[in-house]
Scaffold this motif. Sequence first.
Motif: not given
Length: 340
Positions: A166-183
């Motif tokens: 579940g955590g991987a799904l969330a952050v993978r989605h954000l990375v694919e959207a172009g985010h490189r700095s995530i809280a």
Amino acid sequence: MAQPVGIKDVARVAGVSVGTVSNVINRPDAVATETRARVLSAIDRLGYVRSESARQLRAGRSRIMGLLVLDMGNPFFVDVARGAERAARQAGLGVMVCNSAQNPGEEAEYLSLFAEQRVRGVLLTPADATGRNIETFRRHGIPFVLVDRVAEGTTECSVSVDDVRGGALAVRHLVEAGHRSIAYVSGPPGLNQVSDRRTGALEALAEAGLGPDALRELPTERLDVAAGRDAGARLLGLADRPTAVFCANDLLALGLLQAMYAAGVGVPDDLAIVGYDDIEFAAAAAVPLTSVRQPAVAMGALAAELLLEETEGGAARAHEHRRIVLQPELVVRRSSLSAR
């Protein structure tokens, strides 16, 4: 104060023995129709209600299942309770729902209450990271099933969700959207669910060639809306503010969303947000919330079914403890759909 009506009172008014009244209540087919009608009439006139607790003590078998969750203020656990109650009711049992409020001390008190009441069994989402409460409760010999938690290092059944995935799904989605700095707004560090979701987030970053420094953790003492607002205030104070946030549950995400709205920070254009649980309020938020969905109702029902299987008569001897791990699902909504 009026004294409660007892079985002897019913027998006296109906002109029968106490044994006959007991048969009418427990084995009505064994009593003649006319006598049964006379006893039922006396029960109705007197307002007699049998003592279920006394009956259970004599039989050594309760019709009550305990359910102890982390936070009944969280709709996720309300859905877990709905699933458990549905399965229990189909088996003729009731559910005693208690709330530990994420407090190990309160958890210990409720587990003691369950033992005193001799419940059939307990569905438990642990609040005590040390496991001491479970060890103490295990001495009573009352079966229990862990809910929303894998039974690691124990022999009990459990029903959980793959929170690493579940955590991987969330952050993978954000990375694919172009985010490189995530809280990561994480919640109490002692909860396995919180640490597993962090592990999944770090795995997704590693897949993208990003190190652990790309994930900045903002821990909170609780998993509620107020804690999310507090995390939002801390986030706003960062000089190098991340462009996206993954929250350990939807209540944190909704509190964070409130803080951003109050500060004039646009979601998702200035900050993308992803929650976890996909509670009903996620889709209804001012900015509909992207969230990792957990099958909460199914989790509660499966846990209750495992407990029933373990405690039903002869089936208990043949029962094999199982660990059921359900799969999460990412539900994408506007809160994470910024153009980067």
